[in-house]
Design a protein around this motif. Structure first.
Motif, PDB file in Angstrom:
ATOM      1  N   GLN A  66       0.832  -1.206   0.000  1.00  0.00           N
ATOM      2  CA  GLN A  66       0.000   0.000   0.000  1.00  0.00           C
ATOM      3  C   GLN A  66       0.867   1.256   0.000  1.00  0.00           C
ATOM      4  OE1 GLN A  66      -2.393  -0.668   3.486  1.00  0.00           O
ATOM      5  NE2 GLN A  66      -4.065  -1.632   2.324  1.00  0.00           N
ATOM      6  N   ALA A  67       1.952   1.239   0.783  1.00  0.00           N
ATOM      7  CA  ALA A  67       2.849   2.394   0.850  1.00  0.00           C
ATOM      8  C   ALA A  67       3.497   2.655  -0.502  1.00  0.00           C
ATOM      9  CB  ALA A  67       3.915   2.172   1.914  1.00  0.00           C
ATOM     10  N   LYS A  68       3.862   1.571  -1.212  1.00  0.00           N
ATOM     11  CA  LYS A  68       4.463   1.720  -2.539  1.00  0.00           C
ATOM     12  C   LYS A  68       3.478   2.325  -3.523  1.00  0.00           C
ATOM     13  CE  LYS A  68       8.094  -1.797  -2.591  1.00  0.00           C
ATOM     14  NZ  LYS A  68       8.581  -3.033  -3.238  1.00  0.00           N
ATOM     15  N   ARG A  69       2.222   1.863  -3.457  1.00  0.00           N
ATOM     16  CA  ARG A  69       1.197   2.416  -4.365  1.00  0.00           C
ATOM     17  C   ARG A  69       0.945   3.883  -4.071  1.00  0.00           C
ATOM     18  NH1 ARG A  69      -1.173  -2.799  -3.688  1.00  0.00           N
ATOM     19  NH2 ARG A  69      -2.518  -2.031  -2.025  1.00  0.00           N
ATOM     20  N   THR A  70       0.907   4.221  -2.777  1.00  0.00           N
ATOM     21  CA  THR A  70       0.688   5.612  -2.391  1.00  0.00           C
ATOM     22  C   THR A  70       1.822   6.487  -2.892  1.00  0.00           C
ATOM     23  OG1 THR A  70      -0.537   4.953  -0.415  1.00  0.00           O
ATOM     24  CG2 THR A  70       0.362   7.189  -0.437  1.00  0.00           C
ATOM     25  N   ALA A  71       3.063   6.009  -2.722  1.00  0.00           N
ATOM     26  CA  ALA A  71       4.229   6.781  -3.165  1.00  0.00           C
ATOM     27  C   ALA A  71       4.217   6.961  -4.679  1.00  0.00           C
ATOM     28  CB  ALA A  71       5.512   6.084  -2.725  1.00  0.00           C
ATOM     29  N   ALA A  72       3.799   5.926  -5.401  1.00  0.00           N
ATOM     30  CA  ALA A  72       3.768   6.002  -6.861  1.00  0.00           C
ATOM     31  C   ALA A  72       2.768   7.039  -7.346  1.00  0.00           C
ATOM     32  CB  ALA A  72       3.435   4.638  -7.442  1.00  0.00           C
ATOM     33  N   ALA A  73       1.690   7.224  -6.578  1.00  0.00           N
ATOM     34  CA  ALA A  73       0.639   8.163  -6.981  1.00  0.00           C
ATOM     35  C   ALA A  73       0.894   9.579  -6.470  1.00  0.00           C
ATOM     36  CB  ALA A  73      -0.718   7.670  -6.468  1.00  0.00           C
ATOM     37  N   GLU A  74       1.858   9.744  -5.578  1.00  0.00           N
ATOM     38  CA  GLU A  74       2.089  11.020  -4.927  1.00  0.00           C
ATOM     39  C   GLU A  74       2.728  12.036  -5.867  1.00  0.00           C
ATOM     40  OE1 GLU A  74       4.544  12.814  -1.081  1.00  0.00           O
ATOM     41  OE2 GLU A  74       4.633  10.681  -1.559  1.00  0.00           O
ATOM     42  N   THR A  75       2.205  13.236  -5.855  1.00  0.00           N
ATOM     43  CA  THR A  75       2.826  14.346  -6.581  1.00  0.00           C
ATOM     44  C   THR A  75       2.815  15.575  -5.686  1.00  0.00           C
ATOM     45  OG1 THR A  75       0.756  15.155  -7.567  1.00  0.00           O
ATOM     46  CG2 THR A  75       1.981  13.461  -8.800  1.00  0.00           C
ATOM     47  N   LEU A  76       3.594  16.571  -6.079  1.00  0.00           N
ATOM     48  CA  LEU A  76       3.586  17.837  -5.368  1.00  0.00           C
ATOM     49  C   LEU A  76       3.729  18.960  -6.376  1.00  0.00           C
ATOM     50  CD1 LEU A  76       7.046  18.802  -4.071  1.00  0.00           C
ATOM     51  CD2 LEU A  76       6.711  16.450  -4.768  1.00  0.00           C
ATOM     52  N   TRP A  77       3.335  20.139  -5.961  1.00  0.00           N
ATOM     53  CA  TRP A  77       3.439  21.320  -6.818  1.00  0.00           C
ATOM     54  C   TRP A  77       4.602  22.181  -6.347  1.00  0.00           C
ATOM     55  CZ3 TRP A  77       0.986  22.696 -11.263  1.00  0.00           C
ATOM     56  CH2 TRP A  77      -0.125  21.929 -11.635  1.00  0.00           C
ATOM     57  N   LEU A  78       5.561  22.403  -7.232  1.00  0.00           N
ATOM     58  CA  LEU A  78       6.633  23.352  -6.997  1.00  0.00           C
ATOM     59  C   LEU A  78       6.204  24.696  -7.575  1.00  0.00           C
ATOM     60  CD1 LEU A  78       9.689  21.162  -8.087  1.00  0.00           C
ATOM     61  CD2 LEU A  78       8.619  21.321  -5.836  1.00  0.00           C
ATOM     62  N   PHE A  79       6.627  25.772  -6.932  1.00  0.00           N
ATOM     63  CA  PHE A  79       6.235  27.086  -7.434  1.00  0.00           C
ATOM     64  C   PHE A  79       7.358  28.093  -7.200  1.00  0.00           C
ATOM     65  CE2 PHE A  79       4.532  26.586  -3.136  1.00  0.00           C
ATOM     66  CZ  PHE A  79       5.041  27.701  -2.483  1.00  0.00           C
ATOM     67  N   GLY A  80       7.297  29.170  -7.953  1.00  0.00           N
ATOM     68  CA  GLY A  80       8.352  30.182  -7.914  1.00  0.00           C
ATOM     69  C   GLY A  80       9.326  29.952  -9.059  1.00  0.00           C
ATOM     70  N   LEU A  81       9.856  31.028  -9.613  1.00  0.00           N
ATOM     71  CA  LEU A  81      10.691  30.926 -10.807  1.00  0.00           C
ATOM     72  C   LEU A  81      11.941  30.075 -10.598  1.00  0.00           C
ATOM     73  CD1 LEU A  81      10.430  34.632 -12.066  1.00  0.00           C
ATOM     74  CD2 LEU A  81       9.407  32.601 -13.122  1.00  0.00           C
ATOM     75  N   HIS A  82      12.640  30.264  -9.467  1.00  0.00           N
ATOM     76  CA  HIS A  82      13.878  29.502  -9.233  1.00  0.00           C
ATOM     77  C   HIS A  82      13.586  28.013  -9.107  1.00  0.00           C
ATOM     78  CE1 HIS A  82      16.804  32.690  -8.975  1.00  0.00           C
ATOM     79  NE2 HIS A  82      16.061  33.356  -8.106  1.00  0.00           N
ATOM     80  N   ALA A  83      12.608  27.672  -8.258  1.00  0.00           N
ATOM     81  CA  ALA A  83      12.302  26.259  -8.012  1.00  0.00           C
ATOM     82  C   ALA A  83      11.825  25.570  -9.292  1.00  0.00           C
ATOM     83  CB  ALA A  83      11.252  26.134  -6.910  1.00  0.00           C
ATOM     84  N   VAL A  84      10.966  26.250 -10.049  1.00  0.00           N
ATOM     85  CA  VAL A  84      10.435  25.652 -11.279  1.00  0.00           C
ATOM     86  C   VAL A  84      11.532  25.528 -12.328  1.00  0.00           C
ATOM     87  CG1 VAL A  84       8.847  26.032 -13.202  1.00  0.00           C
ATOM     88  CG2 VAL A  84       8.054  26.348 -10.850  1.00  0.00           C
ATOM     89  N   ARG A  85      12.347  26.553 -12.479  1.00  0.00           N
ATOM     90  CA  ARG A  85      13.432  26.497 -13.475  1.00  0.00           C
ATOM     91  C   ARG A  85      14.373  25.320 -13.185  1.00  0.00           C
ATOM     92  NH1 ARG A  85      15.270  31.213 -12.974  1.00  0.00           N
ATOM     93  NH2 ARG A  85      14.508  32.183 -14.886  1.00  0.00           N
ATOM     94  N   ASP A  86      14.790  25.166 -11.927  1.00  0.00           N
ATOM     95  CA  ASP A  86      15.736  24.094 -11.601  1.00  0.00           C
ATOM     96  C   ASP A  86      15.111  22.718 -11.763  1.00  0.00           C
ATOM     97  OD1 ASP A  86      18.452  25.170 -10.574  1.00  0.00           O
ATOM     98  OD2 ASP A  86      17.002  26.480  -9.645  1.00  0.00           O
ATOM     99  N   ALA A  87      13.823  22.600 -11.455  1.00  0.00           N
ATOM    100  CA  ALA A  87      13.149  21.312 -11.639  1.00  0.00           C
ATOM    101  C   ALA A  87      13.001  20.984 -13.124  1.00  0.00           C
ATOM    102  CB  ALA A  87      11.779  21.336 -10.962  1.00  0.00           C
ATOM    103  N   LEU A  88      12.691  21.985 -13.931  1.00  0.00           N
ATOM    104  CA  LEU A  88      12.588  21.769 -15.379  1.00  0.00           C
ATOM    105  C   LEU A  88      13.920  21.297 -15.960  1.00  0.00           C
ATOM    106  CD1 LEU A  88      10.463  24.879 -16.462  1.00  0.00           C
ATOM    107  CD2 LEU A  88       9.748  22.480 -16.582  1.00  0.00           C
ATOM    108  N   GLN A  91       4.944  33.583  -8.377  1.00  0.00           N
ATOM    109  CA  GLN A  91       5.621  34.351  -9.427  1.00  0.00           C
ATOM    110  C   GLN A  91       5.172  33.934 -10.839  1.00  0.00           C
ATOM    111  OE1 GLN A  91       9.583  33.271  -7.789  1.00  0.00           O
ATOM    112  NE2 GLN A  91      10.000  35.468  -7.828  1.00  0.00           N
ATOM    113  N   GLY A  92       3.962  33.348 -10.924  1.00  0.00           N
ATOM    114  CA  GLY A  92       3.418  32.988 -12.222  1.00  0.00           C
ATOM    115  C   GLY A  92       3.889  31.659 -12.768  1.00  0.00           C
ATOM    116  N   ALA A  93       4.520  30.815 -11.915  1.00  0.00           N
ATOM    117  CA  ALA A  93       5.028  29.528 -12.392  1.00  0.00           C
ATOM    118  C   ALA A  93       4.769  28.438 -11.362  1.00  0.00           C
ATOM    119  CB  ALA A  93       6.519  29.614 -12.687  1.00  0.00           C
ATOM    120  N   ALA A  94       4.204  27.317 -11.822  1.00  0.00           N
ATOM    121  CA  ALA A  94       3.968  26.168 -10.945  1.00  0.00           C
ATOM    122  C   ALA A  94       4.146  24.889 -11.757  1.00  0.00           C
ATOM    123  CB  ALA A  94       2.565  26.222 -10.337  1.00  0.00           C
TER     124      ALA A  94
END
Length: 258
Positions: A12-34, A84-87
């Protein structure tokens, strides 16, 4: 044959982790993740202005952004989030097992940070920035009662979340024991300790060293204290001093540098 309860819970923990997402926001965080090929990216929401600022990172990622009106920003963020307009919706990063991540580069004696129930994402984000600056192999925290990857953590880390390994393990004391088996000297920070960090590492800077920091107020848990090789303190100029845990991490890393 019925599966044991622990097997069911693990699946169950593996399935939960596989489905988990999060939202990054802000220009620096989004740029580096991209720009991070290891980051699984799912949805990008930007304003026209943010798209112009991120044009190279967006092109490199191969993603097709969703344009959004800044007054009705489409990403499901907290209204107080300074986006900052980015997520960017992403999967949490998988840094692999502790033993592999903490081997070091074979040139410099490795340094590692462990966090004992540090739950404030802003503190952890700031710690990740310091860890990256000082070349730390990993920042390690327990899976429970610790700050998970969040947009707020990523924004405070200002891109360091994409580059500085942040490992979440089941049991911190077991992680300390594993590091000790790898040859690490494990030092727990305690304001009442007799020895300073400098005294503890004197003549041992060529060894792998792990520094353990507890939450502000409670400090290290008893089990954590007992598992460390030695308790140490930051040397203050006066008879009393205290630091925010993120500041303490930076000072401790500097004091224990190779």
């Amino acid at each position: 044959m019925k599966k044991p309860r622990w097997v069911v819970e693990k699946e169950q923990a593996k399935r939960t982790a596989a489905a988990e997402t999060l939202w990054l926001f802000g220009l620096h965080a989004v740029r580096d993740a991209l720009q991070n090929p290891a980051r699984v990216k799912q949805r990008l929401v930007v304003t026209r202005n943010a798209q112009d600022k991120l044009v190279d990172a967006i092109a490199a990622s191969g993603m097709t952004p969703e344009l959004s009106d800044p007054r009705r920003f489409a990403a499901p963020l907290d209204p107080q989030s300074v986006h900052q307009g980015a997520a960017l919706e992403v999967k949490p990063l998988d840094w692999g097992p502790l033993a592999e991540r903490c081997l070091g580069d074979g040139v410099h004696p490795p340094r590692v940070l462990l966090l004992d129930r540090v739950t404030d994402p802003h503190n952890v984000g700031a710690i990740l920035r310091s860890a990256e600056v000082f070349g730390t192999c990993a920042v390690i925290a327990p899976r429970h009662h610790a700050a998970p990857e969040t947009g707020a953590l990523a924004k405070t880390a200002s891109g360091a979340l994409e580059r500085q390994p942040y490992l979440r393990i089941r049991n911190l004391a077991d992680g300390i024991t594993e590091l000790q088996a790898m040859g690490y000297l494990v030092l727990g920070l305690d304001g009442q300790a007799d020895a300073t960090i400098e005294q503890a590492v004197d003549g041992r800077r060529d060894r792998p060293i792990a520094l353990v920091l507890g939450a502000e107020g409670p400090g290290l848990r008893q089990k954590t204290r007992e598992t460390c090789d030695q308790l140490v303190r930051i040397d203050f100029a006066g008879g009393f001093g205290s630091l925010n845990v993120s500041n303490a991490a930076a000072v401790a890393l500097y004091a224990a540098r190779p």
